[in-house]
Design a protein around this motif. Structure first.
Motif, PDB file in Angstrom:
ATOM      1  N   ILE A  22       0.832  -1.207   0.000  1.00  0.00           N
ATOM      2  CA  ILE A  22       0.000   0.000   0.000  1.00  0.00           C
ATOM      3  C   ILE A  22       0.862   1.251   0.000  1.00  0.00           C
ATOM      4  CG2 ILE A  22      -1.697   1.280   1.350  1.00  0.00           C
ATOM      5  CD1 ILE A  22      -2.673  -1.526   2.320  1.00  0.00           C
ATOM      6  N   ILE A  23       1.910   1.249   0.780  1.00  0.00           N
ATOM      7  CA  ILE A  23       2.805   2.404   0.826  1.00  0.00           C
ATOM      8  C   ILE A  23       3.457   2.626  -0.537  1.00  0.00           C
ATOM      9  CG2 ILE A  23       4.955   3.266   1.826  1.00  0.00           C
ATOM     10  CD1 ILE A  23       4.131   1.884   4.436  1.00  0.00           C
ATOM     11  N   ALA A  24       3.865   1.525  -1.188  1.00  0.00           N
ATOM     12  CA  ALA A  24       4.493   1.639  -2.507  1.00  0.00           C
ATOM     13  C   ALA A  24       3.533   2.237  -3.519  1.00  0.00           C
ATOM     14  CB  ALA A  24       4.971   0.268  -2.973  1.00  0.00           C
ATOM     15  N   GLN A  25       2.277   1.805  -3.463  1.00  0.00           N
ATOM     16  CA  GLN A  25       1.294   2.336  -4.393  1.00  0.00           C
ATOM     17  C   GLN A  25       0.991   3.809  -4.104  1.00  0.00           C
ATOM     18  OE1 GLN A  25       1.385  -0.177  -6.965  1.00  0.00           O
ATOM     19  NE2 GLN A  25      -0.443   1.043  -7.214  1.00  0.00           N
ATOM     20  N   LYS A  26       0.885   4.159  -2.849  1.00  0.00           N
ATOM     21  CA  LYS A  26       0.567   5.525  -2.469  1.00  0.00           C
ATOM     22  C   LYS A  26       1.637   6.496  -2.936  1.00  0.00           C
ATOM     23  CE  LYS A  26      -1.036   8.274   1.459  1.00  0.00           C
ATOM     24  NZ  LYS A  26      -1.367   8.264   2.895  1.00  0.00           N
ATOM     25  N   LYS A  27       2.891   6.046  -2.969  1.00  0.00           N
ATOM     26  CA  LYS A  27       3.994   6.908  -3.388  1.00  0.00           C
ATOM     27  C   LYS A  27       3.884   7.314  -4.857  1.00  0.00           C
ATOM     28  CE  LYS A  27       7.528   5.500  -0.032  1.00  0.00           C
ATOM     29  NZ  LYS A  27       8.832   4.809   0.161  1.00  0.00           N
ATOM     30  N   LYS A  28       3.095   6.567  -5.621  1.00  0.00           N
ATOM     31  CA  LYS A  28       2.932   6.911  -7.031  1.00  0.00           C
ATOM     32  C   LYS A  28       2.070   8.149  -7.229  1.00  0.00           C
ATOM     33  CE  LYS A  28       3.466   2.298  -9.074  1.00  0.00           C
ATOM     34  NZ  LYS A  28       2.832   1.304  -9.968  1.00  0.00           N
ATOM     35  N   ARG A  55      -5.044   4.681  -8.277  1.00  0.00           N
ATOM     36  CA  ARG A  55      -6.003   3.917  -7.469  1.00  0.00           C
ATOM     37  C   ARG A  55      -5.277   2.794  -6.746  1.00  0.00           C
ATOM     38  NH1 ARG A  55      -9.187  -0.756  -7.702  1.00  0.00           N
ATOM     39  NH2 ARG A  55     -11.338  -0.551  -6.960  1.00  0.00           N
ATOM     40  N   TYR A  56      -5.542   2.696  -5.442  1.00  0.00           N
ATOM     41  CA  TYR A  56      -4.892   1.665  -4.621  1.00  0.00           C
ATOM     42  C   TYR A  56      -5.722   1.458  -3.354  1.00  0.00           C
ATOM     43  CZ  TYR A  56      -3.353   5.798  -2.055  1.00  0.00           C
ATOM     44  OH  TYR A  56      -3.340   6.982  -1.354  1.00  0.00           O
ATOM     45  N   PRO A  57      -5.560   0.325  -2.660  1.00  0.00           N
ATOM     46  CA  PRO A  57      -6.293   0.102  -1.408  1.00  0.00           C
ATOM     47  C   PRO A  57      -5.744   1.003  -0.298  1.00  0.00           C
ATOM     48  CG  PRO A  57      -5.548  -1.960  -2.374  1.00  0.00           C
ATOM     49  CD  PRO A  57      -4.840  -0.873  -3.089  1.00  0.00           C
ATOM     50  N   ASP A  58      -6.629   1.575   0.484  1.00  0.00           N
ATOM     51  CA  ASP A  58      -6.245   2.513   1.543  1.00  0.00           C
ATOM     52  C   ASP A  58      -6.187   1.776   2.879  1.00  0.00           C
ATOM     53  OD1 ASP A  58      -5.735   4.647   3.134  1.00  0.00           O
ATOM     54  OD2 ASP A  58      -7.590   5.737   2.691  1.00  0.00           O
ATOM     55  N   LYS A  59      -4.971   1.476   3.334  1.00  0.00           N
ATOM     56  CA  LYS A  59      -4.786   0.742   4.585  1.00  0.00           C
ATOM     57  C   LYS A  59      -5.364   1.494   5.773  1.00  0.00           C
ATOM     58  CE  LYS A  59      -3.008  -2.574   7.145  1.00  0.00           C
ATOM     59  NZ  LYS A  59      -3.523  -3.951   7.089  1.00  0.00           N
ATOM     60  N   ALA A  60      -5.312   2.821   5.707  1.00  0.00           N
ATOM     61  CA  ALA A  60      -5.803   3.631   6.819  1.00  0.00           C
ATOM     62  C   ALA A  60      -7.325   3.680   6.883  1.00  0.00           C
ATOM     63  CB  ALA A  60      -5.237   5.043   6.711  1.00  0.00           C
ATOM     64  N   ASN A  61      -7.978   3.099   5.883  1.00  0.00           N
ATOM     65  CA  ASN A  61      -9.440   3.164   5.828  1.00  0.00           C
ATOM     66  C   ASN A  61     -10.006   1.792   5.470  1.00  0.00           C
ATOM     67  OD1 ASN A  61     -11.986   4.355   5.929  1.00  0.00           O
ATOM     68  ND2 ASN A  61     -11.900   5.041   3.808  1.00  0.00           N
ATOM     69  N   ASP A  62      -9.591   0.771   6.243  1.00  0.00           N
ATOM     70  CA  ASP A  62     -10.096  -0.597   6.079  1.00  0.00           C
ATOM     71  C   ASP A  62      -9.899  -1.134   4.664  1.00  0.00           C
ATOM     72  OD1 ASP A  62     -10.914  -0.695   8.734  1.00  0.00           O
ATOM     73  OD2 ASP A  62     -12.856   0.220   8.243  1.00  0.00           O
ATOM     74  N   SER A 119      -1.121  12.930 -19.621  1.00  0.00           N
ATOM     75  CA  SER A 119      -2.220  12.350 -18.850  1.00  0.00           C
ATOM     76  C   SER A 119      -1.846  10.914 -18.516  1.00  0.00           C
ATOM     77  CB  SER A 119      -3.518  12.379 -19.661  1.00  0.00           C
ATOM     78  OG  SER A 119      -4.574  11.759 -18.960  1.00  0.00           O
ATOM     79  N   GLU A 120      -1.897  10.569 -17.213  1.00  0.00           N
ATOM     80  CA  GLU A 120      -1.450   9.241 -16.781  1.00  0.00           C
ATOM     81  C   GLU A 120      -2.421   8.635 -15.771  1.00  0.00           C
ATOM     82  OE1 GLU A 120       3.334   9.158 -17.291  1.00  0.00           O
ATOM     83  OE2 GLU A 120       2.604  10.038 -15.413  1.00  0.00           O
ATOM     84  N   LEU A 121      -2.451   7.305 -15.758  1.00  0.00           N
ATOM     85  CA  LEU A 121      -3.308   6.545 -14.845  1.00  0.00           C
ATOM     86  C   LEU A 121      -2.534   5.353 -14.307  1.00  0.00           C
ATOM     87  CD1 LEU A 121      -6.125   5.719 -13.640  1.00  0.00           C
ATOM     88  CD2 LEU A 121      -6.483   4.432 -15.767  1.00  0.00           C
ATOM     89  N   ASP A 122      -2.601   5.164 -12.992  1.00  0.00           N
ATOM     90  CA  ASP A 122      -2.044   3.966 -12.344  1.00  0.00           C
ATOM     91  C   ASP A 122      -3.154   3.283 -11.561  1.00  0.00           C
ATOM     92  OD1 ASP A 122       0.939   3.933 -12.812  1.00  0.00           O
ATOM     93  OD2 ASP A 122       0.702   5.966 -12.061  1.00  0.00           O
ATOM     94  N   VAL A 123      -3.264   1.965 -11.732  1.00  0.00           N
ATOM     95  CA  VAL A 123      -4.304   1.193 -11.053  1.00  0.00           C
ATOM     96  C   VAL A 123      -3.696  -0.109 -10.544  1.00  0.00           C
ATOM     97  CG1 VAL A 123      -6.504  -0.009 -11.308  1.00  0.00           C
ATOM     98  CG2 VAL A 123      -6.135   2.139 -12.517  1.00  0.00           C
ATOM     99  N   SER A 124      -3.970  -0.436  -9.295  1.00  0.00           N
ATOM    100  CA  SER A 124      -3.563  -1.735  -8.758  1.00  0.00           C
ATOM    101  C   SER A 124      -4.815  -2.529  -8.396  1.00  0.00           C
ATOM    102  CB  SER A 124      -2.681  -1.551  -7.522  1.00  0.00           C
ATOM    103  OG  SER A 124      -3.374  -0.838  -6.523  1.00  0.00           O
ATOM    104  N   ILE A 125      -4.853  -3.779  -8.839  1.00  0.00           N
ATOM    105  CA  ILE A 125      -6.037  -4.620  -8.672  1.00  0.00           C
ATOM    106  C   ILE A 125      -5.618  -5.966  -8.091  1.00  0.00           C
ATOM    107  CG2 ILE A 125      -7.934  -5.778  -9.853  1.00  0.00           C
ATOM    108  CD1 ILE A 125      -7.827  -3.578 -11.969  1.00  0.00           C
ATOM    109  N   LEU A 126      -6.277  -6.357  -7.019  1.00  0.00           N
ATOM    110  CA  LEU A 126      -6.007  -7.647  -6.395  1.00  0.00           C
ATOM    111  C   LEU A 126      -6.215  -8.769  -7.413  1.00  0.00           C
ATOM    112  CD1 LEU A 126      -5.282  -8.761  -3.565  1.00  0.00           C
ATOM    113  CD2 LEU A 126      -7.734  -9.077  -3.198  1.00  0.00           C
ATOM    114  N   GLY A 127      -5.306  -9.768  -7.396  1.00  0.00           N
ATOM    115  CA  GLY A 127      -5.277 -10.792  -8.427  1.00  0.00           C
ATOM    116  C   GLY A 127      -6.533 -11.624  -8.553  1.00  0.00           C
TER     117      GLY A 127
END
Length: 648
Positions: free
Chosen positions: A15-21, A55-62, A174-182
């Motif tokens: 999550i931290i790695a994704q947030k840094k993007k 877009r990434y999962p927010d650890k601080a918000n469940d 214009s750029e987009l980053d998305v992480s999706i659980l497998g």
């Protein structure tokens, strides 16, 4: 908005790695403030310097998915000052957080002046029971300002909103980053004609750790487009959402840690059931009500086609369309019938039930209108559809019916429905795709027979015959006004024309040619002199080229083929000779797409001119664009040709 609940359990490091993007504020430079024009589009009133979503999962918000948005925009002209008015829409349980916004201006000393949006200037608005919005306006906007803002949205829904690379103003990046659980599978589509400059999918095999289960993988998507031209709208196009460049995510399936798969895409059989129960609101089984409501004389008609036409006419004239399209919200056709007004669904579902009540074969057909976009055929997405019509088969012949327009004949559909293929819903058998086409040929014949007097006055008759969509549009126009108002508008459109008498035939006989006969008088500005110049294209002259772009990357869609013929018989005074006539012309479009012909015949003091503009195809590819552009250019040049007369 795709609305499906989500719960994830992810590792903190991922999550931290994704947030840094996510992009941080404070990237505006002095060079950006000094920019006065965008070098790749000198007409641009603004340009997006950079925009990014992550877009990434927010650890601080469940672990609820969070999307961080960032925008930096250069304002080049006051016409784009409204870009400083920001509206962030949120659906139900979504939340907006961490809004930050600044305006940058260049001072006389060549330094930055920064104005910040304060929290008290951010407003929360309830739009309706499902939607809310956050609104704010960036301050101190001037020509030359750079605005920069960011915000985040947390969403407990699995749906991922489209990322739109292209807009009405150009973009540098214009750029987009998305992480999706497998264990979540999406159908990812690129829509539009522009190519991606960045497409870097990857997999993080250790992005997730579930206690008792082990590591799980995440799919990482990273997209980008650079130097993106503005999308230019033009005549004869479908909804721009068909062509504007974007990335779209549609949830396909989810696999539980036990290996159980839940599919979110559905079959057409399942979609049919959903349409009947939800979208049609169980309003497809009301034939007993309509059997009592339709006049008995109609139901007793023996000829099936005549009976169907009478039912269609009855529903068509009973209802007034309220201007709303098909909606699944509380459709009640009994109530709509009693109130004599309804939306598209209520009117055409009434027609469907009425045909069923008369023991006629009928099916419902769902479609997306021209302004709503082309629906996907790969898998059913019932929310793509916003319109419903009726199909009936009589003596092995198909008829598509829409009773919402009082000026369309039996079997003709409104132009708004001509959007490629539609889905015929058969509740007993498999549903199928059907291609919707116009039933009638759209044709205009303009015939003018005029005499030119010594006093410089044209007198004579004008006959205008119309079929197809030209006729239905004209019937609507004539019926919406009094005859005096209609003729006043006609004279205003045709300068110097005075209508002395008028007669119209087949105004209410919708399947016949609409015929208008005018007795007219046209006065020139002065009496005839020794030499005069007359443009013979008095009516229906093409004065503007609808195709003006340097390049068009999407098709030209006329919706229907069209034919326009103009005939002029002009008698000139005996004491004048003809010095010059317009030049004959004949040009054709590639692949039998259409033709333009202009013929002139002179017999003594009578001039006969015939002009024909035929567009034989309804759709032209972007490769044919320049040919169409040149086609209309030549028509305009030809119709500028004058008749020159000289006194004997």
């Amino acid at each position: 908005m795709k609305k499906i609940a989500l719960l994830l359990l992810l590792s903190t490091s991922f999550i931290i790695a994704q947030k840094k993007k996510s992009t941080k504020m404070g990237l505006t430079t002095l060079d950006e403030l000094k920019m006065t024009v965008y070098d790749k589009d000198s007409t641009a009133t603004a340009v997006v310097l950079y925009e990014h979503a992550n877009r990434y999962p927010d650890k601080a918000n469940d672990e609820i998915p969070r999307t961080d948005y960032y925008y930096r925009i250069k304002i080049l002209d006051k016409a784009s000052f409204d870009l400083a008015n920001i509206v962030i829409g949120i659906y139900k349980d979504q939340r907006v957080k961490d809004i930050s916004a600044k305006t940058y201006n260049l001072t006389d000393l060549g330094t930055m002046d920064i104005s910040t949006v304060l929290e008290k200037d951010i407003f929360s608005i309830t739009e309706n029971k499902n939607w809310k919005s956050k609104k704010f306006t960036l301050p101190n906007i001037k020509k030359g300002s750079v605005i920069e803002y960011k915000y985040s949205i947390t969403s407990p829904y699995l749906g991922i909103d489209d990322w739109v690379f292209q807009s009405d103003i150009p973009k540098v990046k214009s750029e987009l980053d998305v992480s999706i659980l497998g264990n979540y599978q999406y159908n990812v589509k690129k829509i539009g004609y522009l190519k991606l400059d960045k497409n870097e999918p990857s997999v993080d095999k250790k992005c997730v750790y579930v206690p008792g289960i082990g590591n799980g993988a995440c799919a990482i998507y990273s997209y980008g487009m650079y130097n993106i031209p503005a999308f230019k709208k033009e005549d004869y196009m479908l909804s721009k959402k068909n062509y504007i460049s974007r990335i779209s995510f549609d949830l396909k399936s989810r696999t539980s840690y036990r290996g159980e798969v839940k599919n979110y895409t559905t079959t057409w059989k399942q979609a049919d059931k959903s349409l009947k129960e939800s979208f049609f609101n169980n309003q497809t089984s009301k034939k007993s009500f309509f059997k009592k409501s339709i006049p008995e004389a109609i139901l007793l008609t023996e000829n099936k086609l005549e009976k169907a036409k009478k039912i269609f006419s009855f529903i068509q004239n009973h209802y007034s369309w309220n201007g709303k399209f098909w909606t699944n919200e509380d459709a009640k056709i009994k109530q709509a019938f009693q109130e004599k007004t309804g939306d598209i669904g209520e009117i055409n579902l009434s027609l469907y039930n009425s045909l069923k009540a008369a023991n006629l074969d009928a099916n419902l057909v769902v479609l997306s209108t021209r302004n709503n976009g082309i629906p996907t055929k790969i898998f059913p997405v019932i929310y793509d559809y916003n319109y419903v019509i009726v199909k009936t088969i009589i003596d092995d012949k198909e008829y598509f019916l829409d009773a919402t327009d009082k000026f369309l004949p039996f079997g003709e559909l409104p132009v708004r429905t001509l959007n490629g293929e539609a889905r015929e819903i058969n509740f007993k058998e498999k549903s199928t795709w059907v291609l919707l086409r116009p039933k009638y040929k759209s044709l205009v014949n303009v015939v003018a027979k005029l005499n030119l007097s010594q006093e410089g006055v044209f007198e004579g008759n004008l006959i205008i015959n119309k079929n197809g969509y030209f006729a239905s549009n004209q019937r609507k126009k004539i019926s919406s006004k009094s005859e005096d108002d209609y003729l006043e508008d006609f004279e205003a459109k045709n300068i110097d024309v005075e209508v002395e008498d008028y007669n119209v035939k087949n105004l209410t006989n919708l399947d016949k040619t609409l015929n208008e006969l005018f007795k007219i008088r046209i006065e020139m500005n002065e009496e005839l002199g020794n030499k005069i110049r007359i443009n013979p294209f008095i009516f229906d002259r093409v004065s503007n080229n609808p195709f003006k772009l340097k390049e068009r990357n999407y098709p030209v869609d006329f919706a229907y083929s069209r034919y326009k013929n103009y005939y002029l018989n002009l008698e000139i005074p005996d004491n004048y000779k003809i010095v010059s006539l317009p030049k004959k012309k004949a040009i054709s479009l590639p692949n039998k797409g259409g033709k333009f012909t202009l013929n002139i015949v002179q017999r003594n003091n009578i001039i006969n001119i015939s002009s024909r503009i035929h567009i034989s195809k309804s759709i032209f590819s972007s490769e044919d664009y320049f040919a169409l552009k040149e086609f209309y250019k030549q028509i305009i040049l030809s119709e500028k040709g004058d008749i020159i007369l000289e006194k004997i």
